[in-house]
Scaffold this active site. Structure first.
Site, PDB file in Angstrom:
ATOM      1  CD  GLU A   1      -3.033  -1.116   2.196  1.00 21.24           C
ATOM      2  OE1 GLU A   1      -2.992  -0.190   3.043  1.00 21.24           O
ATOM      3  OE2 GLU A   1      -3.900  -1.998   2.213  1.00 21.24           O
TER       4      GLU A   1
ATOM      5  CD  GLU B   1      -3.684  -5.932   3.695  1.00 22.37           C
ATOM      6  OE1 GLU B   1      -4.573  -5.142   4.109  1.00 22.37           O
ATOM      7  OE2 GLU B   1      -2.472  -5.716   3.819  1.00 22.37           O
TER       8      GLU B   1
END
Length: 488
Positions: A168, A378
């Site tokens: 991320e 995720e």
């Protein structure tokens, strides 16, 4: 015409994910150096409850039983991150043999249980010593990351095929350096854009360094996707607002590796914030082609609109729209006239909406735009879990969330998207960054006093999903769960 399969392909990987600072603890053990999150947590007011990852889930001492638990769950893959300061305390110079041995033992045990290790090199815990020298604002950190990546490939490349360089980068750049809500806590739009570019460059240089060690390593980049939809699809201004958010959130971290360019709207839309002098000649050429797969972290969707009258109060919506703790600034550079609308429908404990359709749409989008294999690295949800009198955690909302989203993945595969794996977030409750221990994402409950692990109903349900390789009905969750539940 495409058809949706009823079961997942035989080679599809089902697993779960964690991150080093969120579960390990042992912050001052084993030769580990301090990270920017140690510093951030020690700063009053930065983390809910004054919490830190000093102990977390104590995975540093309990990793063997945690891997045994993964095996019982039937997981085929485990995505985890290496703590850079645990293996190289200063981020440069000497590596720490004890830290390397810790991850070597984890990898060996995973493989002995038939679980594929998926290793992330950077899940936000930058060595503090590097931050003291400029952190991700400095191109020296880019070069240091490539050295670290090469060494990890040398140490573990014979046993680990699947690697992610960064987790991320949008959060690391725009929440950590733009909003100030995550470590290192800066709040500067220009810095956030510079860091985002340096993270992209770091991925490219790490990719090349690792390929020099072993050319057939599969190296990807993991980003948290946002699916900004225009409030009024017929409005040119609303569509432009959505395009700007899409550029910052998604295509900024895809396009350079596919086309060798940043999205067309990005530079002109942020020219009032920075002159982009940090973009050096040759950087984009260095990035192009340097990726084998993309990781998609997905939690919720967003609706945005153009609002030239957006005031200081409404600008808070932009900060809260991502679900992270509010910072001093918006995490969306150039959003002066872009407003995030409050989420609608079912809302999780993080304030995120439940929208499986957006995951499906994003997987199709990434497939079409990149042509690369995709892993859902995720996906999960936080709820206000409680332990019932019989010891069970009846987290039906989480089971329902997983049901919808795993179904969305299967639908995307049926429509041709090259999605090859799904990692549930998270294996167990853990330190949720600036939210401290206030939010629980795990399929396994963790008592933060005793550190006991307790399977939630969702763990039993997910175990059956993995076994059947299919989307198990939500209604079966109660019958699948054990009373009392499995504990470790």
């Amino acid at each position: 015409m495409t058809t949706t399969p009823e079961t997942f392909p035989d080679d599809f990987l089902f697993g779960a994910a964690t991150a080093s600072y969120q579960i390990e603890g042992g912050a001052r053990e084993g030769g580990r150096g301090p990270s920017i999150w140690d510093t951030f947590c020690a700063t009053p007011g930065k983390v809910v409850g004054g919490d830190s990852g000093d102990v977390a889930c104590d995975h540093f001492h309990r990793w063997e039983e945690d891997i045994d638990m993964m095996s019982e769950l039937g997981l085929q893959a485990y995505r985890f991150s290496i703590a850079w300061p645990r293996v190289q305390p200063l981020g440069t110079g000497e590596f720490n043999a004890e830290g390397i041995a810790f991850y070597r033992a984890i990898i060996d045990r995973l493989k002995s249980k038939g679980i594929t290790p998926m290793v992330t090199l950077y899940h936000w815990d930058l060595p503090q010593a590097l931050d003291d020298q400029g952190g991700w604002l400095s191109r020296d950190t880019v070069d240091a990351f490539a050295v670290y990546a090469r060494r990890m490939a040398e140490e573990f490349g014979a046993d680990v095929d699947m690697w992610a360089t960064l987790n991320e980068p949008w959060v690391a750049a725009f929440v950590g350096y733009g909003a100030g809500a995550h470590a290192p806590g800066h709040a500067d739009d220009a810095e956030a854009l510079q860091v985002a570019h340096h993270l992209n460059l770091a991925h490219a240089r790490a990719y090349r360094a690792m390929k020099e060690v072993r050319g057939d390593l599969r190296i990807g980049l993991v980003n948290n996707c946002h699916t900004p939809r225009p409030w009024d699809p017929s409005s040119d201004a609303d569509r432009a607002a959505a395009d700007h958010i899409d550029a910052l959130a998604n295509t900024m971290f895809h396009d350079p590796f596919i086309t060798g360019e940043y999205p067309a709207v990005l530079l002109p839309n942020t020219a009032h914030l920075t002159d982009w002098s940090f973009l050096h000649e040759g950087d984009l050429e260095e990035m192009q082609g340097q990726v084998d797969w993309f990781g998609v972290n997905y939690y919720a969707s967003h609706v945005v609109r153009h609002n030239p009258n957006k005031g200081k109060e409404s600008s808070k919506l932009a900060t809260l729209a991502d679900g992270h703790k509010a910072g001093a600034n918006s995490p969306w550079p150039g959003d002066e006239e872009i407003e995030f609308m409050p989420p609608t429908g079912k809302i999780t404990a993080m304030g995120w909406n439940v929208d499986p359709s957006a995951l499906h749409a994003h997987l199709i989008k990434i497939h079409r735009e990149t042509g690369k294999p995709i892993y859902v690295t995720e996906n999960g949800s936080a709820w206000n879990d409680s332990i019932d009198e019989d010891g069970r955690v009846r987290d039906t909302d989480r089971v329902d969330y997983f049901h919808g989203h795993i179904g969305a993945v299967l639908k995307a595969i049926g429509e041709g998207a090259d999605v090859r794996g799904y990692m549930a977030w998270s294996l167990m409750d853990n330190f949720e960054w600036a939210q401290g221990y206030a939010k629980r994402f795990g399929i396994v409950h963790v008592d933060y006093d005793s550190l006991e692990r307790r399977w939630k109903d969702s763990a039993y349900w997910y175990q059956e999903v993995v076994r059947q390789r299919a989307v198990v009905p939500v209604e079966q969750a109660d019958a699948l769960a054990a009373t009392p539940p499995r504990t470790f």
